[in-house]
Design a protein around this motif. Structure first.
Motif, PDB file in Angstrom:
ATOM      1  N   UNK A   1      -4.431  22.080   3.227  1.00 34.82           N
ATOM      2  CA  UNK A   1      -5.761  22.653   3.064  1.00 34.82           C
ATOM      3  C   UNK A   1      -6.540  22.816   4.340  1.00 34.82           C
ATOM      4  N   UNK A   2      -6.020  22.326   5.475  1.00 34.03           N
ATOM      5  CA  UNK A   2      -6.727  22.455   6.746  1.00 34.03           C
ATOM      6  C   UNK A   2      -6.359  23.761   7.452  1.00 34.03           C
ATOM      7  N   UNK A   3      -7.322  24.329   8.127  1.00 32.35           N
ATOM      8  CA  UNK A   3      -7.112  25.529   8.925  1.00 32.35           C
ATOM      9  C   UNK A   3      -6.775  25.096  10.345  1.00 32.35           C
ATOM     10  N   UNK A   4      -5.703  25.646  10.910  1.00 34.18           N
ATOM     11  CA  UNK A   4      -5.349  25.380  12.301  1.00 34.18           C
ATOM     12  C   UNK A   4      -5.755  26.585  13.131  1.00 34.18           C
ATOM     13  N   UNK A   5      -6.449  26.344  14.238  1.00 32.16           N
ATOM     14  CA  UNK A   5      -7.001  27.442  15.035  1.00 32.16           C
ATOM     15  C   UNK A   5      -6.612  27.288  16.500  1.00 32.16           C
ATOM     16  N   UNK A   6      -6.311  28.408  17.150  1.00 31.35           N
ATOM     17  CA  UNK A   6      -5.871  28.400  18.538  1.00 31.35           C
ATOM     18  C   UNK A   6      -7.039  28.220  19.497  1.00 31.35           C
TER      19      UNK A   6
END
Length: 210
Positions: free
Chosen positions: A124-129
């Motif tokens: 459910x977590x968003x991974x962002x660059x």
């Protein structure tokens, strides 16, 4: 290597600093900018679509589905991300969507793998660059399950990707700059102005062979 992930390239911006029109269709090193983006992202995902509004036929040469925003009129990249999540949920059988901008011809070839690795075990977590201490909000890996919250935020007037990420909680993934022919290159370099396009042409000449 594919990652059981869908991809959405956000090509729906107005490109005001380039004089309007579709920035991704401008020519860079003999090909549309969008071609460079697709060639880098496509091998990383199991299905790929473009997000754009208006006449989809202008992107016919790419052989990709074109999905329009379902919320608002020119509601920005958040609306494009929602369109990508809805497309993923409706027809791909996948449960994550990687987003990228259509004006970034040097995006990392390991973008999706690195984001997926960082999100492992964090359902459910968003991974962002991120690079050079700066977050790149439209380069992220989104669980399809977040689409209801994203639609609610858009309907409530939210337009900033960073604000939504912060409200949801996200995992920041740092990408290092690359060195090409004496130049230090941020892989998330994006083309906003004619001078950026000229700089991208110079960088293309220095780009190492893959």
């Amino acid at each position: 290597m594919r990652n059981k992930v869908a991809g959405i390239v956000l090509a729906g911006g107005r490109s005001t600093r380039m004089g309007g029109g579709d920035k991704g269709l401008l020519v860079l090193s003999g090909r549309p900018i969008l071609t460079h983006v697709v060639s880098r992202l496509s091998p990383q995902v199991d299905a790929l679509a473009l997000n754009a509004n208006g006449d989809a036929s202008r992107f016919g040469g790419f052989g990709l589905p074109v999905v329009a925003d379902s919320v608002g009129e020119f509601a920005g990249p958040l609306a494009g991300i929602l369109a990508g999540l809805e497309w993923t949920a409706a027809g791909t059988g996948l449960d994550r969507t990687a987003s990228a901008a259509a004006d970034t011809p040097f995006l990392p070839r390991d973008l999706v793998a690195r984001l997926a690795e960082a999100a492992e075990g964090s359902a459910g977590k968003i991974a962002v660059a991120c690079s050079d201490g700066r977050r790149h909000p439209v380069f992220a890996l989104w669980p399809v399950s977040v689409r209801a919250a994203l639609k609610d935020a858009l309907m409530a007037g939210e337009r900033r990707v960073s604000s939504f990420l912060e409200a949801q909680g996200c995992i920041n993934v740092e990408f290092q700059p690359e060195r090409w022919g004496g130049y230090v290159v941020d892989p998330f370099f994006n083309i906003n102005t004619p001078s950026d396009l000229a700089e991208a042409e110079r960088l293309m000449e220095m780009q190492p062979d893959d």
